[in-house]
Design an enzyme around this catalytic site. Structure first.
Site, short mmCIF file in Angstrom:
data_model
loop_
_atom_site.label_atom_id
_atom_site.label_comp_id
_atom_site.label_asym_id
_atom_site.label_seq_id
_atom_site.Cartn_x
_atom_site.Cartn_y
_atom_site.Cartn_z
N GLU A 121 68.03 32.99 64.20
CA GLU A 121 67.38 31.91 64.27
C GLU A 121 67.11 30.94 62.90
OE1 GLU A 121 65.75 33.60 67.68
OE2 GLU A 121 63.06 32.32 66.68
N ASP A 131 66.31 35.89 67.53
CA ASP A 131 65.77 37.07 67.86
C ASP A 131 65.54 37.89 69.09
OD1 ASP A 131 64.70 36.32 65.16
OD2 ASP A 131 62.68 35.39 66.61
N TYR A 169 56.35 36.59 57.02
CA TYR A 169 56.41 35.59 58.15
C TYR A 169 55.08 36.05 58.67
CZ TYR A 169 58.95 33.41 62.18
OH TYR A 169 58.55 32.31 62.83
#
Length: 677
Positions: free
Chosen positions: A9, A104, A314
DNA sequence: GCAAGGTC
């Protein structure tokens, strides 16, 4: 020799996946700016490449700004870097003989992988495999690779496609209808918008605004009292909180002011306060608002910068989990190398077992927001603040429970009058030590009040009060509301709120809905009430679940949406003039001050008016017809605004017209030589 | 110039 292609991703995930599967034998190169990781798994060559989130999106299958549009296609997004990456992936795919989607494991991720395999790699989605994982740990990624699903998870892909298409059909068409109606009514151009998430959010703000407007303040009186016990001052609360006449309150004040009472009774409660969970994005946004007053979008931008400089993990996560595999001990140790965090790190590591408190929320792809142990060389003041908040919150999750002692005394002045006095002491500071200065509780030294202590009422004041209307939302509270209602995602909520400001629908830190916001919601509610309802999202989610479980067909769901929208747009077109007039009128009010004072009478304001006779718009003074008859003809199309300059010849204001890319200016004095040609 | 969703 051929190879296998694994699509991820985003770059950080591609790197984790490559090193998890390839061990130490990973070769990294760049191809047209695209990072490619080459490795071997059991003698087989493998290329791991990242996407950049979505590389493809929906767009209309025609040109122009007409509406309604139902014919959509999937196409590369218009972003130079993304287009380069698509080209690079396409070329690498040519040499591959097998394909794996390792995006993901959620609806958007499945769709990201699918669109790339289908549109960039020549339809190889039909022979691709799907890796399924919930965290990016080595063990899990290896097992996900070994046990990959033999085909793509098409059910999830189709649910995602429908989400995109439905949002486009609702959002873009409705927005265009609003803009077009206003333009045709002579209101010029202004960006207006509506959508599945923004419109119910705006509607919630409108409802609150109405509640506030309907609120009738009732007067009441209360006592503001202070008492001294053993030399310490405490606020005291009279047994009656609201009096309905001033006289009653004054009588009590007279009986108590300056008097001595005594502590009749003390109730002691001990509360164990466990550490707070680590931050997910919503928690961080709320906390940064509370302690720094930062808006959610500002906090998000700062956290993303810290992520890009590798200081924190993240940030677009909903997780409140800190799995052991993150190497928590090592992170604490690295942070402890700085003066600032040395003491806290030492104390946590001293305990031996490094186990954090966790919250309930999870995320399909990421852990909670935490420091990585890397300290960026340079941080702005804002970045430093958010970083420190994240570090201290992270430390706090390793702390012991704090213990609060709440003491509540009943203080009697005479037979009729008694007050409550409350004190809160931190008995065991536990995790709060790590979370200073962001938590205010402190251990208090000195004596505590006890039964039979003397209490002196140093202040008993009567206060005039009014019942308060409900509070306005702040951006922070609004994010919490959206979370509760399932509106938007962790990544989009802040941006959608920003958009409501940008459109001029809302204003202020304590959010107020503008007349324009009310007008848009009013129109939507009349013609398409579903679009202002939070149920719109739950209905779409329901459809998506049915598609994901294979019970419904994706095409059927989109067709149903088109079928329900067609009559809505027909109704809107029937009432086009009415809608346009309404928006035009409101817009004009908003622009009233933008055009500036009337150059003729100097007491009124210039505004755009539409002639009842000819239907044409022109600039007129809002003192017409009473005191002023100023008018000036203007083009029928384009956005009208006041320029900063005045006319060189006559000093009258200069007006600007923007129509697409064309801009022209003119003086509003009909007799001015600059207008004679 | 319009949605909401991913990501730099």
């Amino acid at each position: 020799m051929s190879y296998q292609l694994i699509i991820c991703e985003k770059p950080s995930a591609a790197m984790r996946i490559a090193y998890a599967l390839g061990g130490t034998h990973v070769r990294r190169e760049r191809y047209k700016g695209l990072p490619v990781f080459w490795l071997e798994i059991e003698g087989k060559r493998v290329a791991v490449v990242p996407a950049l989130g979505h590389l493809y999106g929906v767009e209309q299958n025609s040109t122009g700004w007409s509406f309604p549009i139902f014919d959509l296609r999937w196409a590369p997004l218009k972003d130079r870097r993304k287009r380069m990456w698509i080209e690079a992936i396409a070329e690498i795919a040519k040499g591959a003989d097998s394909y794996v989607c390792a995006c993901d494991f959620d609806v958007e991720g499945s769709l990201i992988g699918y669109t790339i395999l289908r549109y960039a790699c020549g339809g190889v989605d039909i022979k691709a495999k799907r890796m399924r994982f919930s965290t990016l740990t080595k063990e899990e990624l290896r097992s996900a690779y070994k046990n990959a699903l033999g085909r793509l998870d098409y059910e999830r892909v189709y649910a995602g496609k429908v989400r995109h298409e439905v949002d486009w059909i609702f959002g873009v068409n409705t927005s265009r209808a609003l803009m077009d109606a206003m333009g045709r009514a002579g209101g010029g151009f202004e960006v207006l918008s509506a959508g599945r998430v923004q419109s119910p959010t705006l509607y919630a703000l409108c409802r609150r605004e109405v509640e506030i407007n309907l609120h009738v303040p009732d007067p009441f009186w209360s006592l503001n009292s202070e008492v001294v016990i053993k030399g310490a001052k405490y606020p005291a609360e009279y047994k009656v909180k609201e009096f309905f006449s001033r006289k009653e309150a004054e009588d009590v004040a007279e009986r108590c002011q300056g008097k001595r009472g005594y502590v009749k009774d003390v109730l002691v409660k001990r509360k164990r306060i466990p550490p707070p969970p680590p931050f997910n994005l919503g928690d961080l946004q709320r906390e940064a608002y509370r302690v720094f007053g930062y808006s959610p979008s500002k906090t998000q931008r700062i956290a993303e910068r810290l992520y890009l400089s590798a200081a924190v993990s993240y940030p677009r996560t909903s997780s409140q989990k800190l799995p052991h595999s993150l190497g928590l001990g090592r992170i604490i140790e690295k942070l402890g190398r700085t003066e600032r965090y040395r003491e806290a790190a030492r104390r946590i590591l001293e305990k031996g077992i490094v186990k954090p408190r966790e919250g309930r929320s999870t995320d399909p792809a990421h852990p909670a927001i935490h420091p990585t142990g890397t300290l960026p060389k340079r941080m702005s003041g804002e970045e430093g603040r958010i970083f420190d908040l994240i570090v201290r919150r992270f430390f706090a999750t390793f702390g012991e429970d704090a213990i609060l002692e709440e003491r509540e005394a009943v203080v009697e002045v005479n037979e009729r009058d008694s007050f409550k006095v409350r004190a809160r002491d931190l008995v065991e500071s536990g995790w709060t030590e790590y979370y200073r200065p962001y938590v205010a509780w402190r251990k208090t030294e000195g004596q505590r009040f006890e039964v039979n202590d003397e209490a002196i009422f140093v202040r008993v004041d009567v206060e005039d009060k009014f019942t308060a209307p409900p509070e306005r939302y702040t951006a922070s509270k609004l994010i919490a509301y959206m979370e509760r209602q399932g509106l938007g995602t962790k990544s989009t909520r802040a941006e959608i709120i920003d958009n409501l400001y940008r459109r001029g629908y809302i204003e202020g830190r304590e959010i107020k809905v503008t007349d324009l916001g009310f007008a848009v919601v009013g129109i939507l509610k009349r013609f398409f009430p579903e679009l202002v309802s939070v149920k719109m999202t739950s209905a779409l989610e329901g459809d998506m679940v049915e598609i994901e479980s294979g019970r419904r067909d994706q095409v059927e769901v989109v067709l149903k949406v088109v079928d329900t929208m067609k009559p809505v747009f027909e109704r809107i077109i029937e009432k086009y003039e009415e809608i346009g007039e309404e928006l035009f009128g409101v817009m004009n009010q908003l622009r009233r001050n933008e055009l500036g004072p009337c150059p003729k009478c100097r007491s009124g304001h210039m505004r755009i008016v539409r002639s009842k006779k000819s239907g044409k718009r022109f600039i007129g003074c809002d003192n017409y017809p009473n005191f002023c008859n100023f008018s000036f003809p203007i083009p029928q199309r384009g956005k009208i605004s006041r320029s900063n300059a005045d006319c060189n010849f006559c000093g009258f204001p200069i007006i600007e017209v923007k129509d697409g890319w064309k801009i022209w200016r003119f003086c509003v004095n009909a007799g001015c030589p600059s207008n004679k040609r």
